[in-house]
Every structure is written in structure tokens, then in C-alpha cells.
Write a protein that holds these residues in place. Structure first.
Motif, PDB file in Angstrom:
ATOM      1  N   THR A  61      40.273  47.713  50.059  1.00  0.00           N
ATOM      2  CA  THR A  61      41.678  47.447  49.233  1.00  0.00           C
ATOM      3  C   THR A  61      41.149  48.159  47.784  1.00  0.00           C
ATOM      4  N   GLU A  62      40.160  47.794  47.522  1.00  0.00           N
ATOM      5  CA  GLU A  62      39.537  48.116  46.682  1.00  0.00           C
ATOM      6  C   GLU A  62      39.180  49.342  46.612  1.00  0.00           C
ATOM      7  N   LEU A  63      38.077  50.061  47.222  1.00  0.00           N
ATOM      8  CA  LEU A  63      38.181  51.062  47.288  1.00  0.00           C
ATOM      9  C   LEU A  63      39.013  52.234  47.493  1.00  0.00           C
ATOM     10  N   PHE A  64      40.083  51.528  47.996  1.00  0.00           N
ATOM     11  CA  PHE A  64      41.396  52.749  47.931  1.00  0.00           C
ATOM     12  C   PHE A  64      42.450  53.058  46.501  1.00  0.00           C
ATOM     13  N   ILE A  65      42.329  51.409  45.609  1.00  0.00           N
ATOM     14  CA  ILE A  65      43.206  51.939  44.669  1.00  0.00           C
ATOM     15  C   ILE A  65      42.027  51.383  43.679  1.00  0.00           C
ATOM     16  N   GLY A  66      40.640  52.182  43.785  1.00  0.00           N
ATOM     17  CA  GLY A  66      39.755  52.546  42.735  1.00  0.00           C
ATOM     18  C   GLY A  66      39.190  51.220  41.951  1.00  0.00           C
ATOM     19  N   LEU A  67      39.005  50.221  42.281  1.00  0.00           N
ATOM     20  CA  LEU A  67      38.112  48.918  41.678  1.00  0.00           C
ATOM     21  C   LEU A  67      37.098  48.824  42.270  1.00  0.00           C
ATOM     22  N   ARG A  68      35.993  48.073  41.574  1.00  0.00           N
ATOM     23  CA  ARG A  68      34.499  47.879  41.784  1.00  0.00           C
ATOM     24  C   ARG A  68      34.970  46.910  42.867  1.00  0.00           C
ATOM     25  N   PRO A  69      34.259  47.399  44.062  1.00  0.00           N
ATOM     26  CA  PRO A  69      34.147  46.958  45.240  1.00  0.00           C
ATOM     27  C   PRO A  69      32.888  45.071  44.982  1.00  0.00           C
ATOM     28  N   HIS A  70      33.524  44.371  45.819  1.00  0.00           N
ATOM     29  CA  HIS A  70      32.728  42.566  45.446  1.00  0.00           C
ATOM     30  C   HIS A  70      31.349  42.541  45.839  1.00  0.00           C
ATOM     31  N   VAL A  71      31.239  43.120  47.184  1.00  0.00           N
ATOM     32  CA  VAL A  71      29.659  43.755  47.974  1.00  0.00           C
ATOM     33  C   VAL A  71      29.637  44.759  48.035  1.00  0.00           C
ATOM     34  N   ASP A  72      28.802  45.277  48.197  1.00  0.00           N
ATOM     35  CA  ASP A  72      27.901  46.614  47.670  1.00  0.00           C
ATOM     36  C   ASP A  72      28.664  47.287  49.299  1.00  0.00           C
ATOM     37  N   GLN A  73      29.318  48.761  49.450  1.00  0.00           N
ATOM     38  CA  GLN A  73      30.390  49.638  50.899  1.00  0.00           C
ATOM     39  C   GLN A  73      29.194  50.060  51.353  1.00  0.00           C
ATOM     40  N   GLU A  74      27.957  51.004  50.986  1.00  0.00           N
ATOM     41  CA  GLU A  74      27.176  51.438  51.336  1.00  0.00           C
ATOM     42  C   GLU A  74      26.474  51.296  52.027  1.00  0.00           C
ATOM     43  N   PRO A  75      26.245  49.815  53.161  1.00  0.00           N
ATOM     44  CA  PRO A  75      25.981  49.538  54.218  1.00  0.00           C
ATOM     45  C   PRO A  75      27.270  49.861  55.437  1.00  0.00           C
ATOM     46  N   PHE A  76      28.312  49.997  54.943  1.00  0.00           N
ATOM     47  CA  PHE A  76      29.090  50.322  55.885  1.00  0.00           C
ATOM     48  C   PHE A  76      30.262  51.065  56.234  1.00  0.00           C
ATOM     49  N   ARG A  77      29.434  52.444  55.184  1.00  0.00           N
ATOM     50  CA  ARG A  77      29.913  53.403  55.195  1.00  0.00           C
ATOM     51  C   ARG A  77      30.190  54.559  57.683  1.00  0.00           C
ATOM     52  N   VAL A  78      31.524  54.731  56.467  1.00  0.00           N
ATOM     53  CA  VAL A  78      31.542  55.683  58.013  1.00  0.00           C
ATOM     54  C   VAL A  78      30.998  56.897  58.335  1.00  0.00           C
ATOM     55  N   ASP A  79      30.326  56.968  57.544  1.00  0.00           N
ATOM     56  CA  ASP A  79      29.596  58.891  58.070  1.00  0.00           C
ATOM     57  C   ASP A  79      27.704  58.263  58.097  1.00  0.00           C
ATOM     58  N   ARG A  80      27.702  56.955  58.052  1.00  0.00           N
ATOM     59  CA  ARG A  80      26.211  56.649  58.608  1.00  0.00           C
ATOM     60  C   ARG A  80      26.126  57.095  59.918  1.00  0.00           C
ATOM     61  N   PRO A  81      24.398  57.719  60.473  1.00  0.00           N
ATOM     62  CA  PRO A  81      24.344  58.553  61.173  1.00  0.00           C
ATOM     63  C   PRO A  81      24.889  57.646  62.682  1.00  0.00           C
ATOM     64  N   ALA A  82      24.419  55.759  62.779  1.00  0.00           N
ATOM     65  CA  ALA A  82      24.918  55.357  63.549  1.00  0.00           C
ATOM     66  C   ALA A  82      26.325  55.806  64.365  1.00  0.00           C
ATOM     67  N   VAL A  83      27.080  55.645  62.957  1.00  0.00           N
ATOM     68  CA  VAL A  83      28.686  55.401  63.162  1.00  0.00           C
ATOM     69  C   VAL A  83      29.304  57.361  63.774  1.00  0.00           C
ATOM     70  N   VAL A  84      28.453  57.967  63.137  1.00  0.00           N
ATOM     71  CA  VAL A  84      28.725  59.443  63.607  1.00  0.00           C
ATOM     72  C   VAL A  84      28.635  60.255  64.212  1.00  0.00           C
ATOM     73  N   GLY A  85      27.341  59.665  65.261  1.00  0.00           N
ATOM     74  CA  GLY A  85      26.054  60.496  65.680  1.00  0.00           C
ATOM     75  C   GLY A  85      26.401  60.873  67.444  1.00  0.00           C
ATOM     76  N   THR A  86      25.568  60.570  68.120  1.00  0.00           N
ATOM     77  CA  THR A  86      26.169  60.698  69.230  1.00  0.00           C
ATOM     78  C   THR A  86      27.503  61.656  70.397  1.00  0.00           C
ATOM     79  N   GLY A  87      28.472  61.116  70.109  1.00  0.00           N
ATOM     80  CA  GLY A  87      29.860  61.122  69.975  1.00  0.00           C
ATOM     81  C   GLY A  87      30.228  60.430  71.594  1.00  0.00           C
ATOM     82  N   GLU A  88      29.283  59.018  71.803  1.00  0.00           N
ATOM     83  CA  GLU A  88      29.716  58.444  73.052  1.00  0.00           C
ATOM     84  C   GLU A  88      30.515  57.864  73.238  1.00  0.00           C
ATOM     85  N   SER A  89      31.046  56.972  71.924  1.00  0.00           N
ATOM     86  CA  SER A  89      32.657  56.794  72.706  1.00  0.00           C
ATOM     87  C   SER A  89      33.328  57.665  72.911  1.00  0.00           C
ATOM     88  N   SER A  90      33.399  59.293  72.605  1.00  0.00           N
ATOM     89  CA  SER A  90      34.539  59.441  72.617  1.00  0.00           C
ATOM     90  C   SER A  90      34.687  60.080  74.409  1.00  0.00           C
TER      91      SER A  90
END
Length: 386
Positions: free
Chosen positions: A357-386
Motif C-alpha cells: 500500500t505504501e508503494l502504491f500510494i507513494g508513501l515512504r516504505p516502513h521497511v526496505d523494499q529492495e530485497p523483495f523487488r519483483v525484478d531480482r534475478p531469482a524471481v525473473v530468471g530461469t522461468g521454471e515455474s512456467s
């Protein structure tokens, strides 16, 4: 027209919808089944800080434990009883005490109240515990909530603010403008305009991401739980063996079991836990249940004479780097993800909803969002889940 369509009415989807609606966002929640009918119904309701190594997930867990009371305070009065228990957790070692003591020290350095206690102290907390305990750590901040009650209460809060929840609706695809931005969803019944979609599909989030044009690496990890017949008070805290922490953090696909024992308000004892990457195979494996039972008796010998009433299992959303996926997808403007929490979704849901919600409405996040980013290699890498 809703501002946001949340796809998935489990605990994480409900927490995101509740936080968004509390911020004034118009929300529609859709689920192909019943609310809380998937992974959420197959969980124990743990809200833990005790089982995570120092790092981003522990930071999120600490923040979420602080956030849960605020979320509960926002619930409508008629659904406020979600069986929240500040029961505390007890982690014990029955062999070499050094690894558990070292782990607790690193957690204390990270801000966790992890109290090293003697075996005698552990027996005071849990009189029926095995006398083979060599050391123990008490975590007063560990808690438990009834996951189905909590999820339905969160969804009730969404409705009370003018939002909508529909079950039995399958989202077929995400509709996009010529510029690629989300403009709606196509369901098996109709087309629904919206400006944003939240993928909160749990173990099925990988398939949904693919259908939305943004594949993510989220895989199912199977877990089993035994439930005893109701008993008088016998286990007072969440109690588990020190090897549970290693199982939580492991990426091994093979079966792993570790001892976890806790009671419910109904008097039953929940016995876990297992982890196994076998796709969406929901076969009940007797050898898994035998391992769980044997290890539980090793921790609490009295359980050897207690009948098991039933067993159940579920699929947990697993990301290869063991971190949740929270935030916007840069490949599809208007597509958001909230998934990948594996077995910690109940505990992490409160901060997940707040962070999204903070990210959606533009508030400062209460925790660092960087480690949970969607575009990190482990999440958008091999495509095994598809």
C-alpha cells in the motif's frame, strides 16, 4: 469501477486488500475458490520472529509482528475475534547446544527478544517436554492466529469500507492498453476495468504471472500437518526443535521434516512440519506422517498415547532465494505481486499489505523494499515455474 483488483483471497491477498482499502483505495478481491480456501486453510497460523536468520525476511517479520495489532484494531467489531494468542515460542536443542545458542545471539543482535534459558526453565514453561533438552531459547514475541478467521475478518473489513469480494471467479488474463498498461482483467464471466492488479495467488502466482505477461519464479512447496484429538492444556507455547530453522531456510527439493508442536484454542495439538518440492502432487504420503509423529513424540513423549484425528497438507509459495515478492512489476505497468512467502505468509501478511500500500500510494516504505523487488534475478530468471 475498482481501482485495484486483488487476485487471491488468501491471507496475503486479504491483508493487501485490507491495507489498500484502509488507505481509501477502491478494491475488488477475486478468487476462483472460496476465501482462505487454499494455502491459508492449510497453515498453522504462526506469527513468528524465532525461525528466521538475520536479514531482510527477519526485518519484515519484526515489522509485521509490530503491525499485526494495528491491523486487528481496524477490524469490524463483529469479526474481531480471530483467536490471536501472544503465546510465545520455545526453541529447544536435544543435542549440541552451541548452534542454537549462536543462532539466538545473532538474532538478538538483529533486534529480536531471544532469551537463552536453562533446561530447567524450559521445563517450567513446558512441563511435559522431553528431559533430553540441553538448552532452550524463549521468544516472547511469537504469536498465533486462526488463519481462516483472520482472513475472513480482513475481507469483512474490505467490504465494510465499500470494497467487494467475489468467490468462484477465475481471472483468465490481464488486459493492457496499447502502451502496455493494465486496464482491466478478463474473468470467466466478464471483463472488469481497473487500473491495477495484485497477483496474490500464492503457489499459483507463477502461472498467473505468465498469464499476465510477466512470468515470475514462484514454485509450490508441499507441507503436511497432523492434528490430535482435543486435550486438556498440555502444550502452552509454540515449541520446536532447533533443526526447524535449517529446514525453513533450505532450498533442497527432497523431503525434510522437523519437529513443531503447538496447541489451538479448540484443544487440539498441531504437529509439523514437512517441506517437499513435488509440484502440485497432493498425495498423502504415510511415511511423511510417520516421520512427523515420531519426531513429535521425541519432543513430547506423552503424545505417543494421543490419537491423531486427521492430517492435512497444502502448497506454499516458494521463491528460490527464500524471500517474498512484493511490489510493482516493471515489465507491466499496473501489475503488482504479493507472493513467495512460503510457510511464513500468515506472520508476514500485515507488513506485506502495508508495504504494498505504501508503494502504491507513494508513501515512504516502513521497511526496505529492495530485497523483495519483483525484478531480482531469482524471481525473473530461469522461468521454471512456467
Amino acid at each position: 469501477m475498482p481501482d485495484v483488483v486483488v487476485v487471491g483471497a488468501g491471507m496475503v491477498g486479504a491483508a493487501c486488500a485490507e491495507a489498500l482499502s484502509a488507505a481509501g483505495v477502491r478494491v475488488l478481491v477475486l478468487d476462483r475458490g472460496a476465501p482462505a480456501g487454499g494455502t491459508t486453510a492449510a497453515g498453522e497460523g504462526n506469527v513468528l520472529v524465532s525461525d528466521k536468520e538475520p536479514g531482510p525476511e527477519l526485518d519484515l517479520a519484526i515489522a509485521s509482528r509490530r503491525e499485526w495489532p494495528a491491523v486487528l484494531d481496524r477490524l469490524p467489531e463483529q469479526v474481531a475475534d480471530v483467536e490471536w494468542e501472544d503465546k510465545g515460542g520455545l526453541v529447544v536443542a536435544t543435542t549440541d547446544p552451541a548452534p542454537l545458542e549462536k543462532f539466538a545471539a545473532t538474532q538478538r543482535d538483529a533486534g529480536v527478544d531471544a532469551q537463552l534459558i536453562t533446561p530447567a526453565d524450559a521445563f517450567e514453561l513446558e512441563p511435559l517436554l522431553t528431559r533430553k533438552v540441553t538448552t532452550a531459547v524463549y521468544y516472547p514475541d511469537d504469536a498465533q492466529v486462526q488463519p481462516v478467521l483472520a482472513t475472513t475478518a480482513l475481507l469483512a473489513a474490505v467490504r465494510a469500507r465499500g470494497g467487494e469480494v467475489r468467490s468462484g471467479v477465475t481471472v483468465r488474463s490481464v488486459l493492457r492498453s496499447a502502451e502496455g498498461r493494465v486496464i482491466g482483467v478478463e474473468t470467466d464471466a466478464e471483463t472488469i476495468p481497473c487500473t491495477a492488479v495484485v497477483n496474490a495467488c500464492g503457489p499459483w502466482a507463477g502461472a498467473f504471472g505468465t498469464a499476465a505477461g510477466a512470468p515470475i519464479e514462484v514454485l509450490p512447496r508441499r507441507g503436511m500437518i497432523l492434528v490430535t484429538a482435543p486435550l486438556p492444556e498440555s502444550v502452552r507455547h509454540k515449541v520446536y526443535d532447533a533443526d526447524y530453522v535449517g529446514a525453513v531456510g533450505s532450498g533442497d527439493a527432497d523431503l525434510q521434516t522437523s519437529t513443531v508442536v503447538e496447541s489451538t484454542k479448540a484443544g487440539t495439538i498441531l504437529i509439523g512440519s514437512s517441506r517437499e518440492r513435488i509440484g502440485f502432487d497432493d498425495t498423502i504420503r504415510v511415511r511423511v506422517l510417520r516421520e512427523l509423529a515420531a519426531k513429535a513424540v521425541g519432543l513430547f513423549p506423552f503424545l505417543g498415547a494421543v490419537p491423531v484425528m486427521r492430517a492435512y497438507g497444502g502448497f506454499r509459495p516458494y521463491a528460490p532465494d527464500h524471500l517474498p515478492v512484493i511490489g510493482p512489476d516493471p515489465r507491466v505497468p499496473g501489475l503488482w505481486h504479493a507472493t513467495g512467502h512460503e510457510g511464513a505468509g500468515i506472520g508476514l501478511a500485515a507488513s506485506t499489505g502495508r508495504l504494498l500500500t505504501e508503494l502504491f500510494i507513494g508513501l515512504r516504505p516502513h521497511v526496505d523494499q529492495e530485497p523483495f523487488r519483483v525484478d531480482r534475478p531469482a524471481v525473473v530468471g530461469t522461468g521454471e515455474s512456467s
